[in-house]
Design a protein around this motif. Structure first.
Motif, short mmCIF file in Angstrom:
data_model
loop_
_atom_site.label_atom_id
_atom_site.label_comp_id
_atom_site.label_asym_id
_atom_site.label_seq_id
_atom_site.Cartn_x
_atom_site.Cartn_y
_atom_site.Cartn_z
N ASN A 1 0.84 -1.20 0.00
CA ASN A 1 0.00 0.00 0.00
C ASN A 1 0.88 1.26 0.00
N LYS A 2 0.92 1.94 -1.14
CA LYS A 2 1.71 3.17 -1.27
C LYS A 2 0.82 4.41 -1.42
N ARG A 3 -0.43 4.30 -1.00
CA ARG A 3 -1.36 5.42 -1.14
C ARG A 3 -1.00 6.57 -0.21
N THR A 4 -1.49 7.74 -0.57
CA THR A 4 -1.28 8.93 0.26
C THR A 4 -2.61 9.55 0.71
N ASP A 5 -3.73 8.84 0.44
CA ASP A 5 -5.03 9.37 0.85
C ASP A 5 -5.42 8.78 2.21
N TYR B 1 -6.70 6.13 2.96
CA TYR B 1 -6.54 4.68 3.04
C TYR B 1 -5.08 4.25 2.92
N GLY B 2 -4.16 5.17 3.10
CA GLY B 2 -2.75 4.84 3.01
C GLY B 2 -1.92 5.62 4.01
N GLY B 3 -0.67 5.21 4.16
CA GLY B 3 0.23 5.92 5.07
C GLY B 3 0.22 5.32 6.46
N SER B 4 -0.43 5.95 7.40
CA SER B 4 -0.44 5.48 8.79
C SER B 4 -1.20 4.16 8.90
N LEU B 5 -0.93 3.43 9.97
CA LEU B 5 -1.64 2.18 10.19
C LEU B 5 -3.13 2.42 10.33
N ALA B 6 -3.52 3.50 10.99
CA ALA B 6 -4.95 3.81 11.13
C ALA B 6 -5.61 3.96 9.77
N ASN B 7 -4.92 4.59 8.84
CA ASN B 7 -5.46 4.73 7.49
C ASN B 7 -5.47 3.39 6.75
N ARG B 8 -4.39 2.63 6.87
CA ARG B 8 -4.31 1.35 6.16
C ARG B 8 -5.33 0.35 6.70
N ASP C 1 3.50 -6.63 15.08
CA ASP C 1 3.31 -5.43 15.91
C ASP C 1 2.10 -4.63 15.43
N GLU C 2 1.93 -4.53 14.10
CA GLU C 2 0.76 -3.83 13.58
C GLU C 2 -0.48 -4.70 13.68
N ALA C 3 -0.33 -6.00 13.54
CA ALA C 3 -1.47 -6.90 13.67
C ALA C 3 -2.09 -6.81 15.06
N ILE C 4 -1.25 -6.66 16.07
CA ILE C 4 -1.77 -6.51 17.44
C ILE C 4 -2.68 -5.29 17.53
N GLN C 5 -2.23 -4.18 16.98
CA GLN C 5 -3.04 -2.97 17.04
C GLN C 5 -4.34 -3.12 16.26
N VAL C 6 -4.28 -3.72 15.08
CA VAL C 6 -5.50 -3.92 14.29
C VAL C 6 -6.47 -4.84 15.03
N ALA C 7 -5.95 -5.89 15.66
CA ALA C 7 -6.80 -6.79 16.43
C ALA C 7 -7.47 -6.03 17.58
#
Length: 397
Positions: free
Chosen positions: A189-193, A195-202, A240-246
């Motif tokens: 994911n290389k978006r800049t809107d 839906y991209g960038g930070s984990l919250a957006n992704r 590490d990101e999966a933990i936050q998404v969970a």
């Protein structure tokens, strides 16, 4: 006199009934979604029903039909089942057959995204960003915000259809770099809107989809999601990101359970499976130029990873420590010992795939206390059999 202030932990029997959201399973063993290759015209066949009837008769608590695309452009191949008026009678026949064996049945719902082979399905392969993919030999087209909204609603519609067809649960596909998983991955994911960038957006796409599915069906069926913990490539989505998404999914309350997985169908497909990488067998069933590519450089793409029982436990344990919601342990669950281990580690369910291809009656054999070590040798040749119907090549058909 010594007083033990910590009561002994209650031993959980994986073969005893268990609640999963609004339903009760007869045990905690789920047949994992396994690509069946048994719907050449995109319709339920008797062979598909029998594929799921066997483990249901063999004692699993629930079997999972894989993979039911939420949209025409979400198929991985032309024969993929979609949620249409035409497919509904066959899906109802399938759920009736599984219920007749005393098991529950789940439908895996999702959108293939960049995993789709565009030249075969007749639609562009959507992704978060434009990129060429060796696995599909096509470029992915960046999904617009209108595409994302359409696909979120398509998941909700699929869940509604699942209720109508008699399914007990749906499993939303957030793994293996299918569309929503590809949005989670910082490597893909290389978006800049938004839906991209930070984990919250992704993670926005995943959270919106899970919420839409819950809002669509309420508590009429159980809702699970299959979540990647690790893409298996440097710079990819990791634990590490999966933990936050969970944790975000748990906070939202949209899911009844998470099934934890790993690997990327785009970038490192063998990372999930562990065991042998049957390159010769893969080359034999692939069309050109993929056949030649596997022969020349396959060992660099279809990598071989050592097998061990419960091989995803180390990562999954970290998510278990971070959330309280029910979790499903996948990966190297081959018999009673690994099922018991999962329960001891605090997982509520186990998902079994290859071991049930080898022994569809595995659960009944364990229940009857007539179970020797599992027969699956993790040769992974079942993966190369998908074009003629997925099966264990070592098992008499």
């Amino acid at each position: 006199m010594t007083i033990d202030l910590d009561p002994p932990a209650v031993k959980v029997d994986p073969l005893a009934p268990a609640r999963l959201g609004p339903i009760t399973l007869r045990n905690r063993v789920i047949k994992a979604a396994t690509y069946e290759g048994l719907t050449p015209k995109g319709l339920v066949t008797d062979e598909l029903i029998e594929f799921h009837r066997q483990p249901a008769a063999g004692g699993v608590g629930m079997t999972t039909v894989a993979y039911c695309a939420v949209a025409a452009d979400g198929r991985t191949s032309p024969g993929q089942i979609q949620w249409t008026d035409e497919t509904m009678p066959g899906l109802r026949k399938l759920t009736d057959a599984i219920h007749g064996e005393g098991a529950a049945v789940s439908a895996q719902i999702g959108h293939a995204g960049p995993v789709a082979a565009a030249k075969y399905i007749g639609y562009p392969a959507l992704g978060p960003s434009r990129a060429f993919r060796m696995t599909t030999q096509n470029f992915s087209k960046p999904a617009s915000t209108a595409d994302i909204a359409r696909i979120v609603e398509a998941h909700a519609n699929a869940a509604r259809r699942a209720v109508e067809a008699g399914f007990d649960a749906v499993e939303i596909h957030f793994g293996h770099n299918y569309l929503i998983s590809s949005f989670l991955s910082p490597k893909v994911n290389k978006r800049t809107d938004e839906y991209g960038g930070s984990l919250a957006n992704r993670a926005r796409f995943a959270l919106e989809t899970a919420r839409a599915v819950r809002d669509a069906v309420g508590d009429r069926i159980a809702i699970l999601a299959k979540l990647n913990m690790d893409d298996g490539v440097p710079g990819g989505f990791w634990v590490d990101e999966a933990i936050q998404v969970a944790q975000w999914l748990e906070r939202d309350g949209s899911l009844d359970a998470l099934e934890l997985t790993a690997g990327s169908s785009l970038l490192n497909p063998m990372y999930l499976f562990k065991g042998d990488a049957p390159l010769r067998e893969f080359a034999a069933v692939m069309p050109q130029p993929t056949k030649l590519g596997i022969r020349l450089v396959g060992k660099h793409f279809l990598k071989e990873y050592p097998y061990r029982d419960a091989y995803l436990l180390e990562d999954a344990r970290q998510i278990r420590a971070a959330v309280t919601m029910p979790l499903v342990l996948l990966g190297g669950i081959t018999g009673k010992a690994t099922m018991d281990l999962a329960m001891e580690e605090g997982f509520q369910f186990v998902a079994v795939a290859r071991a049930l291809l080898r022994e569809p009656d595995l659960v009944n054999r364990i229940t009857d206390e007539n179970h020797n070590p599992g027969l699956c040798i993790h040769c992974n040749k079942c993966m190369t059999a998908i074009y003629g119907g997925t099966h264990c090549v070592l098992r008499a058909q």
